[in-house]
Scaffold this motif. Sequence first.
Motif, PDB file in Angstrom:
ATOM      1  N   ILE A 199     -23.338 -11.012  10.361  1.00 41.12           N
ATOM      2  CA  ILE A 199     -22.399 -12.132  10.472  1.00 41.12           C
ATOM      3  C   ILE A 199     -22.758 -12.995  11.677  1.00 41.12           C
ATOM      4  O   ILE A 199     -22.810 -14.220  11.582  1.00 41.12           O
ATOM      5  CB  ILE A 199     -20.939 -11.636  10.551  1.00 41.12           C
ATOM      6  CG1 ILE A 199     -20.557 -10.980   9.223  1.00 41.12           C
ATOM      7  CG2 ILE A 199     -19.991 -12.759  10.894  1.00 41.12           C
ATOM      8  CD1 ILE A 199     -19.246 -10.229   9.229  1.00 41.12           C
ATOM      9  N   LYS A 200     -23.042 -12.347  12.809  1.00 39.49           N
ATOM     10  CA  LYS A 200     -23.450 -13.085  14.010  1.00 39.49           C
ATOM     11  C   LYS A 200     -24.773 -13.808  13.765  1.00 39.49           C
ATOM     12  O   LYS A 200     -24.965 -14.946  14.193  1.00 39.49           O
ATOM     13  CB  LYS A 200     -23.614 -12.142  15.204  1.00 39.49           C
ATOM     14  CG  LYS A 200     -22.319 -11.647  15.796  1.00 39.49           C
ATOM     15  CD  LYS A 200     -22.658 -10.795  17.005  1.00 39.49           C
ATOM     16  CE  LYS A 200     -21.449 -10.214  17.671  1.00 39.49           C
ATOM     17  NZ  LYS A 200     -21.818  -9.415  18.845  1.00 39.49           N
ATOM     18  N   ARG A 201     -25.685 -13.137  13.082  1.00 38.36           N
ATOM     19  CA  ARG A 201     -27.000 -13.723  12.791  1.00 38.36           C
ATOM     20  C   ARG A 201     -26.852 -14.994  11.951  1.00 38.36           C
ATOM     21  O   ARG A 201     -27.470 -16.019  12.238  1.00 38.36           O
ATOM     22  CB  ARG A 201     -27.878 -12.705  12.060  1.00 38.36           C
ATOM     23  CG  ARG A 201     -29.284 -13.178  11.783  1.00 38.36           C
ATOM     24  CD  ARG A 201     -30.067 -12.147  10.994  1.00 38.36           C
ATOM     25  NE  ARG A 201     -29.475 -11.951   9.681  1.00 38.36           N
ATOM     26  CZ  ARG A 201     -29.564 -10.811   8.981  1.00 38.36           C
ATOM     27  NH1 ARG A 201     -30.207  -9.778   9.472  1.00 38.36           N
ATOM     28  NH2 ARG A 201     -29.031 -10.711   7.803  1.00 38.36           N
ATOM     29  N   GLU A 202     -25.996 -14.928  10.936  1.00 36.31           N
ATOM     30  CA  GLU A 202     -25.786 -16.094  10.077  1.00 36.31           C
ATOM     31  C   GLU A 202     -25.082 -17.212  10.830  1.00 36.31           C
ATOM     32  O   GLU A 202     -25.369 -18.395  10.615  1.00 36.31           O
ATOM     33  CB  GLU A 202     -24.998 -15.705   8.821  1.00 36.31           C
ATOM     34  CG  GLU A 202     -25.765 -14.781   7.876  1.00 36.31           C
ATOM     35  CD  GLU A 202     -27.177 -15.268   7.556  1.00 36.31           C
ATOM     36  OE1 GLU A 202     -27.348 -16.455   7.231  1.00 36.31           O
ATOM     37  OE2 GLU A 202     -28.118 -14.457   7.659  1.00 36.31           O
ATOM     38  N   ALA A 203     -24.158 -16.851  11.727  1.00 34.68           N
ATOM     39  CA  ALA A 203     -23.478 -17.861  12.550  1.00 34.68           C
ATOM     40  C   ALA A 203     -24.480 -18.538  13.484  1.00 34.68           C
ATOM     41  O   ALA A 203     -24.452 -19.760  13.664  1.00 34.68           O
ATOM     42  CB  ALA A 203     -22.351 -17.224  13.355  1.00 34.68           C
ATOM     43  N   LEU A 204     -25.394 -17.743  14.063  1.00 38.78           N
ATOM     44  CA  LEU A 204     -26.440 -18.291  14.925  1.00 38.78           C
ATOM     45  C   LEU A 204     -27.338 -19.224  14.125  1.00 38.78           C
ATOM     46  O   LEU A 204     -27.639 -20.343  14.559  1.00 38.78           O
ATOM     47  CB  LEU A 204     -27.280 -17.164  15.540  1.00 38.78           C
ATOM     48  CG  LEU A 204     -28.519 -17.595  16.332  1.00 38.78           C
ATOM     49  CD1 LEU A 204     -28.127 -18.394  17.568  1.00 38.78           C
ATOM     50  CD2 LEU A 204     -29.344 -16.372  16.727  1.00 38.78           C
ATOM     51  N   ARG A 205     -27.735 -18.794  12.938  1.00 36.18           N
ATOM     52  CA  ARG A 205     -28.600 -19.621  12.072  1.00 36.18           C
ATOM     53  C   ARG A 205     -27.907 -20.951  11.750  1.00 36.18           C
ATOM     54  O   ARG A 205     -28.525 -22.014  11.801  1.00 36.18           O
ATOM     55  CB  ARG A 205     -28.925 -18.854  10.795  1.00 36.18           C
ATOM     56  CG  ARG A 205     -29.968 -19.537   9.940  1.00 36.18           C
ATOM     57  CD  ARG A 205     -30.383 -18.688   8.758  1.00 36.18           C
ATOM     58  NE  ARG A 205     -31.387 -17.729   9.177  1.00 36.18           N
ATOM     59  CZ  ARG A 205     -31.349 -16.427   8.917  1.00 36.18           C
ATOM     60  NH1 ARG A 205     -30.357 -15.910   8.241  1.00 36.18           N
ATOM     61  NH2 ARG A 205     -32.303 -15.632   9.330  1.00 36.18           N
ATOM     62  N   GLY A 206     -26.615 -20.892  11.465  1.00 36.28           N
ATOM     63  CA  GLY A 206     -25.851 -22.106  11.172  1.00 36.28           C
ATOM     64  C   GLY A 206     -25.801 -23.048  12.362  1.00 36.28           C
ATOM     65  O   GLY A 206     -25.944 -24.266  12.217  1.00 36.28           O
ATOM     66  N   LYS A 207     -25.620 -22.485  13.565  1.00 36.26           N
ATOM     67  CA  LYS A 207     -25.545 -23.305  14.777  1.00 36.26           C
ATOM     68  C   LYS A 207     -26.897 -23.950  15.073  1.00 36.26           C
ATOM     69  O   LYS A 207     -26.971 -25.131  15.441  1.00 36.26           O
ATOM     70  CB  LYS A 207     -25.080 -22.456  15.970  1.00 36.26           C
ATOM     71  CG  LYS A 207     -24.807 -23.260  17.215  1.00 36.26           C
ATOM     72  CD  LYS A 207     -23.676 -24.246  16.984  1.00 36.26           C
ATOM     73  CE  LYS A 207     -23.554 -25.249  18.095  1.00 36.26           C
ATOM     74  NZ  LYS A 207     -22.513 -26.244  17.855  1.00 36.26           N
ATOM     75  N   ILE A 208     -27.969 -23.194  14.909  1.00 35.98           N
ATOM     76  CA  ILE A 208     -29.310 -23.719  15.150  1.00 35.98           C
ATOM     77  C   ILE A 208     -29.610 -24.863  14.181  1.00 35.98           C
ATOM     78  O   ILE A 208     -30.154 -25.900  14.561  1.00 35.98           O
ATOM     79  CB  ILE A 208     -30.362 -22.589  15.034  1.00 35.98           C
ATOM     80  CG1 ILE A 208     -30.204 -21.606  16.193  1.00 35.98           C
ATOM     81  CG2 ILE A 208     -31.774 -23.152  15.007  1.00 35.98           C
ATOM     82  CD1 ILE A 208     -30.954 -20.321  16.010  1.00 35.98           C
TER      83      ILE A 208
END
Length: 195
Positions: free
Chosen positions: A128-137
């Motif tokens: 979930i954190k990884r996908e949130a990071l990907r979205g922010k990037i």
Amino acid sequence: MSEDKNKQIARSILKGVLWSGMFVVACGSPNFVPVILPQIAKSISYKIKKRKNEKWRDKKLSNAFYYLKRRRLLEVQKKRGQVYIFLTKEGKKLAGKYQINDLEIEKPKKWDKLWRILVFDVKEDHRIKREALRGKINQLGFYQLQKSVWVCPYNFHKEMELLREFFGFGRDEMKIITAYEIENDKDIRKHFGLK
């Protein structure tokens, strides 16, 4: 004052306290808010249109301050003639979220011809954190070279430090590489409008 404007000023106060760590004001008066308002305004670089009446600005700041206090996002402690204002745990969370939401990569007037490459390898446990990071990037405008490899021509070290801290990732999970050249970079240059 409108509810939206109050929230906007409250948000600035939260971020200001987060950046400064804590306000400490020497004050013997039980009514300490008028004393701290100028310090808060200065800290958050609070800019509003000049008005004939300075009380108007102070009232907005005061309302926002008490709004945060009522929501238990700010805590105030008085000890030996000093007032300490700091964020509660919930206040820190919310201020961090605001800081991440407002994140932008600064684009210099002239590109230094270096590519910054972000590589991240986050375990499945933190999907979930990884996908949130990907979205922010993606939101920040990076170019996706591969699934977990993103490129940007501008320095983003400071912004990635904030993201690392916010998501709780270590340097082994997020690495930044600076390169002189990326093979076949036509599409990347086009993405950033570079020649």
